[in-house]
Enzyme design. Structure first.
Site, PDB file in Angstrom:
ATOM      1  N   ASP A  15      70.986  22.878  71.763  1.00 41.33           N
ATOM      2  CA  ASP A  15      70.641  21.529  71.307  1.00 41.33           C
ATOM      3  C   ASP A  15      71.517  20.508  72.021  1.00 41.33           C
ATOM      4  OD1 ASP A  15      72.976  22.328  69.681  1.00 41.33           O
ATOM      5  OD2 ASP A  15      72.654  20.438  68.640  1.00 41.33           O
ATOM      6  N   GLU A  47      74.396  22.430  66.932  1.00 39.32           N
ATOM      7  CA  GLU A  47      75.836  22.154  67.025  1.00 39.32           C
ATOM      8  C   GLU A  47      76.126  20.664  67.064  1.00 39.32           C
ATOM      9  OE1 GLU A  47      79.741  21.354  68.748  1.00 39.32           O
ATOM     10  OE2 GLU A  47      77.795  20.867  69.629  1.00 39.32           O
TER      11      GLU A  47
END
Length: 451
Positions: free
Chosen positions: A92, A156
């Protein structure tokens, strides 16, 4: 780089690495599904899963974590009795911010001036490619001498803790003798660095309300309490005159005793405008690695364009607080909330909500894995000795893994050196760093297996 078979293999794989990173960067995998379609993140997760299967990983799975995102897991068995190493990265990315400010499209990997530009190129899709390069180099040169687990996180950057909670619920899944977190970076390009501390973080949303609705500033301004002004006062109370973070009850005077960060170099790395002062006191290393730091990430209020002459009835902000090792993030959250409530003026109604949190981390640098990495980096970076540095950012999973597996050794390396400008516009990765660190990781796995 000195000639050796592993380095030669990695060098030959770099064109493929660039093509793969371009494919991965093309996914708009921002784990905020109010901003970007969930299908973009799912596409990136499937790309990583397919890449692991292609390398012979078994038990490849898309893990549905409690925050609504997916982490990708894979296991590659090693020789009988071999140690197990967990390789971590995340797929991500941060939102690109102002896309118009990018010199080239943020989700299109573009080579310019010897660097590869694109959101996630360094943080941390490049980390995924780094792990793949290291494993491929070992496969081509005698095989992989350890059992390997790979985990690629899907949220994250949001700090929502999905993978941490999943790991706590499935404690055997990520168990390993050593963990290599590929989400840090060298102190500068060409200087091999292992990050030994990370600041923790908390995200708090604060809402201030004063009126039932907006009022005409000419008719009521001067007596009617302005919620936006009240919020600004509260936010200003979080800093001293010199810009140091001041949260009531939170110690802000710790010092860093390792590698130091030259102030002029920091100004260049941070691209501070001429004549603008740095904030805080103490050394730069003190300020960014050993002390708390508050940042106002955003404010909800009327934009300048289209604003009306009104006293604002409500306003809100999102605040990040970074906390150094030794400070409990949950306790820091409570202090921040209490501070905001105490410093909001005029009896305005204030509501705070924690929306993300991660603990700080400190590594054990005396472990055998650190010597194995130092030896590997000496080969990958001829003439350079591995350095220890802190990092101001947070990787919440580190503390979760340290708590779950107290005997595991944890090392942090990666591609996010200062020129990478992670989280900012025009993020980029140095292909030379990608190549060197992939060699270092491969040699580390070999050294660690032999140790």
């Amino acid at each position: 780089m000195s000639s050796n078979p592993v380095a030669e293999t990695v060098a030959s794989l770099m064109p493929r690495a660039k093509a793969e990173l371009a494919e991965l960067v093309a996914f708009k995998s921002v784990a905020d599904f109010d901003q970007y379609p969930k299908s973009e993140s799912e596409g990136a997760a499937n790309w990583v899963a397919d890449a692991l299967r292609a390398e012979g990983f078994t038990d490849v799975a898309l893990l549905d974590t409690p925050d609504g995102t997916q982490s990708v897991y894979g296991y590659l068995p090693g020789p009988e009795g071999a140690r197990t190493v967990l390789l971590y990265a995340h797929y991500d990315v941060q939102p690109p911010l102002d896309e118009a400010a990018w010199a080239t499209p943020p989700f299109e990997l573009t080579e310019r001036d010897g660097r590869w530009y694109g959101r996630g190129s360094a943080d941390c899709k490049g980390g995924v490619i780094m792990h793949l390069l290291a494993l491929r180099a070992l496969k081509a040169n005698g095989g992989i001498p350890v059992a390997v687990k790979v985990i690629a996180e899907g949220s994250e950057e949001m700090g929502t803790g999905g993978l941490e909670r999943y790991a706590e619920e499935h404690p055997e899944l990520l168990k390993a003798d050593t963990v290599v977190i590929g989400d840090a970076g060298n102190f500068r390009v060409g200087l091999p660095t292992v990050t030994t501390t990370l600041r923790g973080m908390t995200l708090v949303r604060v809402q201030v309300d004063t009126l039932e609705g907006n009022l005409h500033s000419g008719q009521f301004g001067g007596a009617a309490p302005d919620a936006l002004a009240a919020l600004v006062r509260a936010l200003d109370s979080l800093r001293a005159e010199d810009g140091s973070t001041t949260v009531d009850g939170l110690d802000g005077g710790s010092a860093w005793d390792g590698l130091q960060y030259d102030e002029e170099q920091f100004r260049k790395d941070a691209k501070v405008l001429d004549g603008v002062e740095l904030i805080g006191s103490g050394t730069v290393a003190d300020r960014i690695w050993a002390r708390p730091a508050v940042t106002v990430l955003g404010i909800d209020c009327p934009p300048v364009v289209g604003a009306t002459p009104s006293v604002q009835a409500g306003a809100r902000a999102l605040i990040s607080l970074r906390v150094p090792p030794g400070v409990d993030a949950a306790a820091a959250t409570k202090l921040l909330q209490a501070h905001l409530e105490a410093h909001t003026p005029w009896g305005a109604r204030v509501h705070t909500e924690q929306i993300g949190q991660g603990q700080a981390f400190r590594a054990d640098t005396t472990s055998p894995a650190y010597q194995a990495m130092a030896d590997a980096m000496a080969v990958a970076y001829p003439g350079q000795e591995m350095q220890y540095a802190g990092q101001g950012g947070s990787i919440p999973l580190c503390n979760t893994l340290a708590a779950l597996y107290p005997q595991a050794e944890i090392l942090l390396i990666g591609l996010s050196e200062p020129e990478a400008q992670i989280h900012a516009v025009n993020e980029s990765v140095s292909p030379e760093e990608l190549e060197r660190l992939s060699v270092a990781e491969a040699l580390f796995l070999r050294n660690y297996a032999a140790g």
